[in-house]
Write an enzyme that holds these catalytic residues in place. Structure first.
Site, short mmCIF file in Angstrom:
data_model
loop_
_atom_site.label_atom_id
_atom_site.label_comp_id
_atom_site.label_asym_id
_atom_site.label_seq_id
_atom_site.Cartn_x
_atom_site.Cartn_y
_atom_site.Cartn_z
N ARG A 162 0.86 -1.17 0.00
CA ARG A 162 0.00 0.00 0.00
C ARG A 162 0.90 1.23 0.00
NH1 ARG A 162 -2.15 -3.54 3.97
NH2 ARG A 162 -4.25 -4.31 3.44
N LYS A 185 -2.61 -2.83 7.84
CA LYS A 185 -3.82 -2.37 8.50
C LYS A 185 -4.05 -3.12 9.81
CE LYS A 185 -6.53 -0.81 4.52
NZ LYS A 185 -7.81 -1.01 3.76
N HIS A 252 -2.66 2.71 -5.87
CA HIS A 252 -3.24 1.44 -5.39
C HIS A 252 -3.40 0.44 -6.52
CE1 HIS A 252 -4.73 -0.61 -1.88
NE2 HIS A 252 -5.80 -1.04 -2.55
N ARG A 255 -0.65 -2.05 -6.71
CA ARG A 255 -0.82 -3.18 -5.78
C ARG A 255 -1.78 -4.20 -6.39
NH1 ARG A 255 -1.21 -4.80 -0.16
NH2 ARG A 255 -3.35 -5.20 0.51
N HIS A 278 -4.14 -9.49 3.56
CA HIS A 278 -5.59 -9.53 3.70
C HIS A 278 -5.96 -10.42 4.88
CE1 HIS A 278 -6.34 -8.49 -0.82
NE2 HIS A 278 -6.12 -7.42 -0.08
N TYR A 287 -9.61 -11.15 -6.98
CA TYR A 287 -8.69 -11.17 -8.12
C TYR A 287 -8.98 -12.33 -9.07
CZ TYR A 287 -6.23 -7.59 -5.59
OH TYR A 287 -5.94 -6.42 -4.94
#
Length: 306
Positions: A162, A185, A252, A255, A278, A287
């Protein structure tokens, strides 16, 4: 609006947010979003119920009141995606409250949010991703800034970082190791392999950078402070104009491109999940939808309808 909320409910909300911050390590942006969502819910109940409700009433809100709240939110322009997020926050808060207070929150916890179509990521083609890395550095007036911009975008694409993770790297991260420990995150850590091209790009930047890189941020702005992510976005805006790429070619998107190209090359979905950081495999599975959507586009071009 918070003045309408009964003190017990307001205190419970603050206790929940503290729990998320301290125990779960939630990011500040997440806490702000959840706090706003639940505050709106609590304030709605104060007006809807017309009384100073207690925690037992709050946990036991029936489906009819939940539907009234959702209709109110849609009426003021909240989209399906945002409403689904708000309902998720309300469910999490209510579940935590019910467990702490020994209450029954079946109606709230079983509530279903509005359906919406998840937006698919818009990755760049491999050739466009490489062209972006080569082009971002063309406009810079100084060699070290050209090297910096190339190094940042190379990290986004080569490591799937990120923008906040790339610009959050400390100066002590140089020289880059073969494997980076990234804090993403919610404070979640992951290990990311660093390609030789990325290590070389950062080394070129560090050799040219006029500022002391023994402390502080690795990537610096023109005056020596930490590089602002908006500057990276602007550099990519100019590059995509030169290359004729769509507005979705953002930091982004690099990524997204990293993940999509790995998947196209036969990468394991679980491994890609770990590389991206994730929390849920369902987030990474989007994806596979991108891959299928592109396949259908190729099929449609090769076999147009008569």
């Amino acid at each position: 609006m918070s003045l309408l909320i009964p003190p017990a409910a307001r205190d419970a909300l603050q206790a929940w947010l503290t729990h998320l911050r301290v125990i779960d390590g939630a990011a500040e942006a997440t806490l702000r979003a959840y706090g706003a969502d639940v505050t709106g819910w609590l304030a709605f109940l104060a007006g809807h119920l017309g009384e100073s409700y207690g925690l037992k009433t709050l946990a036991g809100v029936p489906h009819a009141d939940l539907r009234a709240w959702m209709a109110h939110e849609r009426g003021r322009g909240l989209g399906a995606r945002s409403l689904a997020r708000a309902l998720s926050a309300v469910r999490q808060f209510t579940g935590w409250l019910a467990e702490r207070e020994g209450l029954d929150a079946t109606a709230v916890l079983s509530a279903r949010g509005p359906k919406f179509r998840r937006k698919l990521p818009r990755p760049l083609a491999e050739s466009d991703a490489r062209a972006m890395i080569a082009t971002v550095a063309e406009d810079a007036a100084e060699d070290w800034i050209r090297a910096r911009d190339e190094a940042v975008v190379t990290l986004l694409y080569g490591c799937g970082l990120r923008i906040s993770e790339a610009l959050g790297l400390p100066a002590t991260a140089h020289p880059l190791p073969e494997v980076l420990r990234i804090t993403g995150k919610g404070g979640k850590e992951r290990l990311v392999p660093v390609l030789p091209a990325a290590r070389a790009a950062v080394a070129r930047y560090a050799a040219l950078c006029p500022f002391d890189l023994t402390a502080g941020a690795l990537f610096r702005g023109a005056r020596g402070g930490a590089l602002n992510p908006r500057l990276v976005a602007r550099v990519m805006e100019r590059a995509r104009t030169v290359l004729g790429l769509p507005a979705t070619a953002t930091p982004h998107a690099m990524r997204h491109s990293f993940a999509t190209h790995l998947l196209n090359a036969g990468g394991d979905l679980r491994a890609i999940q770990e590389l991206l950081g994730h929390a849920s495999l369902s987030t990474t599975q989007v994806y596979t939808a991108v891959d299928a959507a592109r396949l259908m586009e190729v099929y449609a071009r090769a076999h147009p309808r008569a």
